[in-house]
Design an enzyme around this catalytic site. Structure first.
Site, short mmCIF file in Angstrom:
data_model
loop_
_atom_site.label_atom_id
_atom_site.label_comp_id
_atom_site.label_asym_id
_atom_site.label_seq_id
_atom_site.Cartn_x
_atom_site.Cartn_y
_atom_site.Cartn_z
N ASP A 88 0.84 -1.20 0.00
CA ASP A 88 0.00 0.00 0.00
C ASP A 88 0.87 1.24 0.00
O ASP A 88 2.06 1.19 0.33
CB ASP A 88 -0.96 0.01 1.20
CG ASP A 88 -0.24 0.09 2.54
OD1 ASP A 88 0.83 -0.56 2.68
OD2 ASP A 88 -0.72 0.80 3.44
N GLU A 153 0.07 -0.80 5.89
CA GLU A 153 1.16 -0.19 6.66
C GLU A 153 0.97 1.31 6.76
O GLU A 153 1.20 1.91 7.81
CB GLU A 153 2.51 -0.51 6.01
CG GLU A 153 3.69 -0.36 6.95
CD GLU A 153 4.27 1.05 7.01
OE1 GLU A 153 5.10 1.30 7.89
OE2 GLU A 153 3.89 1.91 6.19
N1 BES Z 1 8.99 3.26 5.31
C1 BES Z 1 8.43 4.08 6.31
C2 BES Z 1 9.22 4.13 7.60
C3 BES Z 1 10.61 4.67 7.49
C4 BES Z 1 10.91 5.72 6.65
C5 BES Z 1 11.59 4.11 8.25
C6 BES Z 1 12.20 6.18 6.56
C7 BES Z 1 12.88 4.60 8.18
C8 BES Z 1 13.20 5.63 7.32
C9 BES Z 1 7.03 3.58 6.63
O1 BES Z 1 6.30 3.23 5.50
C10 BES Z 1 6.28 4.68 7.32
O2 BES Z 1 6.09 5.72 6.78
N2 BES Z 1 5.87 4.43 8.54
C11 BES Z 1 5.06 5.32 9.30
C12 BES Z 1 4.51 4.49 10.43
C13 BES Z 1 3.36 5.07 11.15
C14 BES Z 1 2.17 5.32 10.27
C15 BES Z 1 2.99 4.16 12.31
C16 BES Z 1 5.87 6.47 9.83
O3 BES Z 1 7.06 6.33 10.16
O4 BES Z 1 5.31 7.58 9.91
ZN ZN Z 2 7.17 2.13 4.19
#
Ligand code: BES
Ligand code: ZN
Length: 457
Positions: A88, A153
């Site tokens: 997604d 996610e």
């Molecule tokens: N891929 C990201 C997380 C990420 C980005 C980790 C850059 C390390 C470096 C993931 O898809 C994401 O955006 N996660 C959200 C999680 C939240 C909705 C619980 C985030 O980090 O905001």
């Molecule tokens: Zn991600």
């Protein structure tokens, strides 16, 4: 392994064409209007996994968006790797800031530009292509493989932890492999051993029961936007410390070794500031920007609204003010704990002219992985094979809450071998993924499976 590497090289362009097809499907999980597209993205992936010869592929229901599950068994004497990723994507808004339509991938200056290119379709697909390279070059996979690619996610993974709880045997493995993080810098390989958690809340203050004339009532009635702004301003002190009582109670301090490792990173502060578009950095007193963005907790207002925000002037004393506030957490802070502390803080500080509505939106735990684990060393060997240099172990500021669930529910460590860059504009307009990194990621995945099998043998 060499046949697999050769296959990946000779099929590099085909892999990019296939990724483009997948990126054309707007799998925006948070928007119900895209439910059919989100499912289509799951089916597309399942079809590709079947086509490349994976033994068992299933689109499994969750009560929300489905999970693509795949399995390829080699033998009891082989370790089992569980690959996790997500198909997604974030909504593409604001659309007018895209230079090309978000779901019509274009290749420019060596990057593929589309929503989801880096986060996370492009990165999840690297492992699919690594598996294809083994299976289609007539080489046995060096490990038993399981794959779980989810579709929620970007909208909080609400059905994922229950799915893992209910499928412990199905998901049993020796290690989890995830590519959804970043390289430290272009050409500078890194493996993330730390992620931050998240506590996300919404706070609403109500003053008068309806919007009032600011000339008739202003001076006798407190304005909820004024009150909320003051409460928010007081959430940090002059050292940029968060003032919520007990906020730092469970923070695991950075060790001396960690702080040395931060210093050893080839960090270009000027370039970083330019990328962020800021003229100065701001972090907690005593910590560098790099430490502040990954090894320390934060509190940020994500949005704030109330009153009149249209064109021109309207002399209104508004009834309500609302803010979305999120904290990035570090181990061993927990989202429930921090949300409860935030709630208490707001309840204690709300002026008696206001009523407070405090809403818990969602949260997740951070994670720290032991860098000496055999799988971490196998990943380091794999990256050394690709880049010709040993990777750095880094902590990252983003969140992947399922990593803590893998540990808690399945007892598994996760290897975070990501190929993004901070400059990929994930969650922003013009998201991109360097094709060089896409191909490096496929090679690293091929090498990791081989190195890990040898480690465990
Ligand atoms: N891929 C990201 C997380 C990420 C980005 C980790 C850059 C390390 C470096 C993931 O898809 C994401 O955006 N996660 C959200 C999680 C939240 C909705 C619980 C985030 O980090 O905001
Ligand atoms: Zn991600």
């Amino acid at each position: 392994m060499n046949d697999a590497l050769a296959y990946a090289q000779s099929h590099a362009d085909t892999f990019v064409d296939q990724l483009s097809d997948w990126l054309r499907i707007p799998s925006i999980s948070t928007d119900p209007e895209y439910n059919a597209d989100t499912r289509r993205a799951a089916d597309w992936l399942a079809d590709d996994l079947r086509r490349i010869g994976v033994q068992k592929v299933e689109v499994m229901e969750t009560g929300g968006h489905p999970i693509v599950y795949a399995e390829h068994y080699i033998g009891d004497d082989k370790p089992t790797v569980l690959v996790y990723g997500h198909y997604d994507v974030q909504p593409p808004d604001p659309l007018d800031l895209w230079h090309s339509p978000p779901f019509e991938p274009v290749i420019k200056d060596g990057d593929i530009i589309a929503r989801g290119s880096a986060d996370d379709k492009g990165q999840a697909f690297m492992h699919v292509k690594s598996v294809e390279a083994y299976l289609q070059s007539g080489t046995d996979l060096p490990v038993n493989l399981k794959m779980m690619i989810e579709g929620e996610e970007e909208s909080g993974s609400v059905h994922l932890a229950p799915f893992i709880e209910n499928n412990k045997d199905l998901l049993a493995a020796d290690v989890v492999l995830v590519s959804d993080t970043s390289l430290f810098a272009p050409g500078v390989p890194s493996i993330a051993y730390g992620l931050r958690g998240l506590a996300y809340v919404e706070v609403e203050l109500t003053g008068p029961s309806k919007d009032l004339h600011s000339g008739v009532y202003g001076g006798g009635v407190e304005n909820p936007i004024n009150a909320l702004a003051r409460m928010i301003a007081d959430l940090h002190d002059e050292n940029h410390h968060i003032t919520v009582e007990g906020f730092y109670d469970n923070v695991r301090d950075l060790t001396d070794e960690e702080r040395e490792a931060y210093k050893a990173l080839p960090f270009d502060l000027e370039a970083w500031m330019e990328e962020a578009g800021v003229k100065a950095t701001k972090s907690e007193a005593g910590y560098t920007a790099l430490e502040g963005t990954s090894g320390r907790p934060t509190l940020d207002v994500n949005g704030i609204w109330g009153g009149y925000t249209g064109k021109g002037a309207k002399t209104v004393l508004p009834s309500k003010a609302t803010a979305k506030i999120s904290c990035r957490l570090v181990p061993d802070q927990g989202p429930e704990e921090i949300t409860a502390k935030l709630r208490r803080h707001f309840e204690q500080h709300v002026p008696d002219t206001m009523t407070l509505d405090f809403r818990d939106l969602h949260g997740g735990h951070g994670a720290i992985v032991d860098t000496s684990a055999p799988a971490m060393q196998a990943a380091a060997d794999a990256l050394e094979g690709v880049f010709g240099q040993r990777p750095h172990f880094t902590r990252e500021g983003g969140s992947i809450p399922v990593v803590a669930d893998f540990k808690k529910i399945l007892g598994l460590d996760t290897v975070l071998m990501g190929f993004g860059l901070d400059s990929d504009s994930i969650h922003s307009p013009n998201e991109r993924f360097g094709l060089d990194r896409f191909h490096q990621g496929i090679e690293a995945s091929i090498r990791f499976l081989d190195a890990y099998a040898k480690q465990e043998a």
